[in-house]
Structure formats: C-alpha cells, structure tokens
Design an enzyme around this catalytic site. Structure first.
Site, PDB file in Angstrom:
ATOM      1  N   SER A 149     -10.000   1.722   2.900  1.00  0.00           N
ATOM      2  CA  SER A 149      -8.756   2.574   2.087  1.00  0.00           C
ATOM      3  C   SER A 149      -7.862   1.566   1.024  1.00  0.00           C
ATOM      4  O   SER A 149      -7.255   1.652   0.256  1.00  0.00           O
ATOM      5  CB  SER A 149      -8.290   3.663   2.693  1.00  0.00           C
ATOM      6  OG  SER A 149      -7.990   2.748   4.344  1.00  0.00           O
ATOM      7  N   LYS A 208       0.927  -1.221  -0.150  1.00  0.00           N
ATOM      8  CA  LYS A 208       0.428  -0.241   0.241  1.00  0.00           C
ATOM      9  C   LYS A 208       0.602   1.243  -0.172  1.00  0.00           C
ATOM     10  O   LYS A 208       2.122   1.359   0.767  1.00  0.00           O
ATOM     11  CB  LYS A 208      -1.030   0.407   1.012  1.00  0.00           C
ATOM     12  CG  LYS A 208      -1.358   1.071   1.596  1.00  0.00           C
ATOM     13  CD  LYS A 208      -2.823   1.020   2.130  1.00  0.00           C
ATOM     14  CE  LYS A 208      -3.658   2.034   3.069  1.00  0.00           C
ATOM     15  NZ  LYS A 208      -4.586   1.691   3.533  1.00  0.00           N
ATOM     16  N   SER A 260     -10.005  -1.078   7.259  1.00  0.00           N
ATOM     17  CA  SER A 260      -9.640  -0.754   6.089  1.00  0.00           C
ATOM     18  C   SER A 260      -8.602  -1.805   5.363  1.00  0.00           C
ATOM     19  O   SER A 260      -8.120  -2.368   4.135  1.00  0.00           O
ATOM     20  CB  SER A 260      -8.357   1.185   5.576  1.00  0.00           C
ATOM     21  OG  SER A 260      -9.206   1.613   5.315  1.00  0.00           O
TER      22      SER A 260
HETATM   23  N1  GLN Z   1     -13.213   4.047   6.176  1.00  0.00           N
HETATM   24  C1  GLN Z   1     -12.339   3.813   7.427  1.00  0.00           C
HETATM   25  C2  GLN Z   1     -12.371   5.532   7.416  1.00  0.00           C
HETATM   26  O1  GLN Z   1     -12.576   6.160   6.717  1.00  0.00           O
HETATM   27  C3  GLN Z   1     -11.661   3.343   7.532  1.00  0.00           C
HETATM   28  C4  GLN Z   1     -10.379   3.996   7.048  1.00  0.00           C
HETATM   29  C5  GLN Z   1      -9.321   3.364   7.660  1.00  0.00           C
HETATM   30  O2  GLN Z   1      -9.521   1.894   7.938  1.00  0.00           O
HETATM   31  N2  GLN Z   1      -8.261   3.326   7.542  1.00  0.00           N
HETATM   32  O3  GLN Z   1     -11.990   6.176   7.867  1.00  0.00           O
END
Ligand code: GLN
Length: 485
Positions: free
Chosen positions: A153, A78, A177
């Site tokens: 994400s 990532k 995420s």
């Molecule tokens: N979808 C969640 C957010 O937007 C979690 C994101 C993540 O785990 N990085 O914060």
C-alpha cells in the site's frame, strides 16, 4: 542533479559546502512540479514549510553545527502518519479534511534530525492493498512503466524514491506494504521488527502487524533513516526498549561467515520465472561474497495468507470503528438520527476494499465464530512463527524473493484474491514479527525491477542491512534510474 543523489551523498555535499539544503529542497520541488503530474506520488506537497525548514538547515551548515546525516535532507511521508497542521488522509475520503494536532513520533524524530518534509504520499486506503489503486484519490504509477502499478500500500512512498521525488521516504508494512512496492519500484525497503519503531501517531490498520519503515535509494540510506526513527517511545507501549545500533557504521562488516537459509516454500508453482532466476543468481552472488547457504523449510508458509486475511480484517474492523462521523473528518449530512448518521458516514466515507474487510472482520469476530476463525488463525500464526524460530537456530538470515511477480498493469487484478496473492512471501514475516528487507536484484527483459528479500531474527536489522549492503556493492542494480519523460 541534486535530486538524483542518495541521502549520504547529499549530506556530504552539504558538509563540504558544495550545496545547501535550500538548493536541494528547490531541486526536489521543481522535479515534483515537472514529474508528479505523471507519477502522482504526492497527495499533499508542503512547499512553503519545506522551504522554511530548508532555510533553517542552511543556517546550521553555515555555522558548522549540522544535526546529523539527515539534516537538510528532503523526505516524504506516507499519508498514514500524523503530521501536525498538515492534512493526513490515510488515502480515504473519510479523513479528507483531517488535520492532526500532533506529529507521529517518527515524524517528530525526523524533524529533530533536521529532515525537510516535502509532503504526504499516496497509499491504498487505510493501507489495504498491493497496488495503490485503492486510494480514494487517484492511482500512483510505477516510474519504470507508467501503465503499471508501483505496488502498495505504500506505493507513493516507493514511487517517490525511485522517481527522485524525495531523497528517502517512510512507509508502513502490515503484510508487505514496504517490501512489495520497494521490489516493484526497484529501491530498498525495510520493515523493522515488530516493536522496533514507535507507532504513536500512525493511523492503525492491524495493530498486531503494523510497522513503520524506510524506503531508500540504497542500503545506506535505509540504514540512516532507520537509525533516526527506531527506539523506545513511552507513548507507544508496543515499542521495545532495545538499544538502537549505528546501522550505517556496521555496514562495512560484510557477509563472510554468515549462513543464509533458502526456503523451498518460497519458490512456488506459478511464480514469474524471471523472478525465480534473479533470486537464484542473487543467492549465488551472496555465496561468492563469502556467505554459506543451506536449505531451510518453512512448512506452514502456505497457510500464512489465509491466517493473515482473518487476523488483519478482524483487527481493522475494530480499529476502524472510530470513524463514526463524530470524532474525525467526514460527517454525512441529512441523517435522521445518530445510527443513521454513523451508517451514512461510513457508507460514504469508506471505499470498497475497506468495507469488504470491515465486514469480513466483523463476521470473523462475531459470537460463535470467534474460535473457528480468529482463534484458529492465531494458532496458525504461532505455527508460522515457530517455522522461523526453528530455521533461525541454524541460519543467520533467510533469503527469498520479495514477490512472486513483478509490477503488474493498472486494472489487471480486479479479483481481490488475485491481489492478495501478491503478498505470499511477505505476510509470514509480519505474522512472525520479524524484520525484512527488499533490495534490488535485477530486472526483467522488459526492464521491470525485481526484489530480493532478506529476513532476519528479531531486532537483527543490522545483519539484514550488512548483507544487503554487501550484495549491493557487488551489483549495479541500484544505480539504474527509470527513464521518465
Ligand atoms: N497487501 C496487504 C493488504 O492488503 C498488505 C498491506 C500492508 O502491508 N499494509 O493487506
């Protein structure tokens, strides 16, 4: 087809001399050339370096001195993880030209294990989002249906594994995420316990929640990846000095005798009936394998989301203050003075969602509001954690759906609150700092993957992996592949 193999299958071929790391790297790079223009998982492909690393691995196998199960295995990272000499954008324009001078600890550990880095994977900007549509560059697509999102994400990391564009990948999970995109793309994603994996060199989003973890084509691959990256790191004071078990060696222990808790609060109004049915069927399958189940209650679940959307923005507003045009990446031209330069740089460099959260977080932390918002959210967080502590006095694991719905269409969730709801079942686990895993548990009638979530006690990743492995061996879900043109 080398690119369709799991990490452990690929390693076995290398050891038997039936394939070389160079052949595997070549196969993946060809597949990336052919398919990534449609899937769009990669922000950067490190072709030359990958081939060089693979050639070095070839020699180790030739002299029968491989480094271990990841030697020569092509992986993806990532783009939130710092890679020495390789551009690291975090999905943001503000870091478009940032080339880190060092490797994140997890990257260094994978390199020491011999893994071959194919490139950097797309993500929501600064890991804020659930669909990868917040990337400042482009959206990644779900390999099972290119009109749908891969989740987020870590959408690039999840899509790459399912589309066979990497043997395994790393992602990060602040509120879901890793697990949510693993569920949407039909692979195994593991968020380790807070403190299990060093975050040195991880670009911070919300520091009390962020963890790095693996995506794998199956449970064993996730186990091998976790083993390579876990463990204490003197460079990260939040990493904990707890011994790292040989996760893969413990997989065979099975699930008989374990007690699984089923939380009523994770079967809510409005969730997809097919997800609910698949979760129930998976729980029945786990019982057949010898696990006992019992209902548990996690009564503060419904407040988790609200607490998270105060804590995460508050921490991000503080973490993202460092992007000021002075230290890294973008600097806006034609500024009148330094304050003008800061504000122009941040206005041009950050996208909508990042700005929304920085503003929310700054507000929540401002004098006079701190106790009402941030302080209150932290107290709610304690209640959420206690729910889990109480449940884990009686059960070994908690089983639940990973997400209330399957992968949605690109552009479908324009209202940020609708997007936030994706993480109702994953966020409480981050608030409590616990390990969580998503394993494929079925498909909808229209062929979209469904994920089952397992949640464990702190540092009991081995139990999660064992249970997921037992389930995986009794099912065929993980063997299905998306039909990519
Ligand atoms: N979808 C969640 C957010 O937007 C979690 C994101 C993540 O785990 N990085 O914060």
């Amino acid at each position: 087809m080398l690119a369709s193999l799991t990490v452990h299958e690929l390693g076995a071929r290398f050891r038997r001399g039936e394939a070389t790391p160079s052949q595997a790297a070549q196969a993946y790079l060809e597949r990336i050339d052919a398919l990534d223009p449609q899937v769009r998982a990669y922000l950067t492909v490190t072709r030359e370096e990958a081939l060089k690393q693979a050639a070095a691995a070839d020699l180790r196998f030739k002299s029968a001195t491989p480094l271990g199960p990841l030697d020569g295995v092509p992986i993806g990272l990532k783009d939130v993880l710092c890679t020495r000499g390789i551009r690291t954008t975090c999905g943001s324009k503000i870091l478009e030209t940032f080339v880190p001078p060092y490797d994140a600890t997890v990257v260094a550990r994978l390199r020491e294990a011999g893994a071959v880095v194919l490139g950097k994977l797309n993500m929501d900007e600064f890991a804020m989002g659930s669909s990868t549509e917040n990337s400042a560059y482009f959206s990644t697509r779900n390999p099972w249906d290119l009109a749908r999102v891969p989740g987020g994400s870590s959408g690039g990391s999840a899509a790459a594994v399912s589309a066979d564009l990497a043997a395994a990948t790393l992602g990060t999970d602040t509120g879901g995420s890793i697990r949510q995109p693993a569920a949407f793309c039909g692979n195994v994603g593991l968020k380790p316990t807070y403190g299990r994996v060093s975050r040195y060199g991880l670009i911070a989003f919300a520091s009390s929640l962020d963890q790095i973890g693996p995506f794998g084509k199956d449970v064993e691959d996730a186990a091998l990846m976790l083993r390579a990256i876990a463990g204490h790191d003197p460079l990260d004071s939040t990493s904990v000095d707890v011994p790292v078990p040989d996760y893969a060696a413990e997989l065979g222990k099975g699930i008989a005798g374990l007690t699984l808790g089923v939380p009523a609060e994770y079967f809510i109004e409005g969730m997809d009936p097919e997800v609910k049915a698949a979760t129930r069927a998976a729980i029945a399958a786990l019982e057949k394998l010898g696990a006992r189940t019992q209902p548990v209650s996690l009564p503060h679940t419904e407040y988790g989301l609200a607490a998270y959307y105060l804590i995460a923005p508050a921490e991000c507003s503080s973490n993202l203050a460092r992007y000021d045009g002075v230290k890294y990446g973008l600097r806006a031209p034609k500024a009148r003075n330094i304050v003008d330069m800061y504000s122009k740089t941040r206005a041009q460099g950050f996208g909508r969602e990042v700005k929304r959260r920085v503003m929310l977080g700054t507000y929540a932390l401002s004098a006079g509001y701190y106790d009402a918002y941030y302080g209150k959210a932290q107290r709610v967080r304690t209640l959420v954690r206690r729910d889990f502590q109480q449940a884990f006095e009686r059960v070994d694991l908690i089983v639940a759906p990973t997400t209330p719905n399957v992968a949605f269409k690109m552009g479908e969730k324009e209202d940020p609150l609708q997007m936030y709801l994706n993480d109702v079942f994953t966020i409480p686990v981050n608030l409590a700092g616990l390990p969580g895993l998503s394993v494929p548990a079925g498909f909808t009638r229209t062929g979209l993957p469904i994920g089952l979530q397992l949640i464990g006690r702190p540092f009991e990743e081995a139990t999660l992996l064992r249970a997921a492995h037992a389930y995986e061996r009794a099912t065929e879900w993980h063997k299905r592949k998306p039909a990519l043109p």
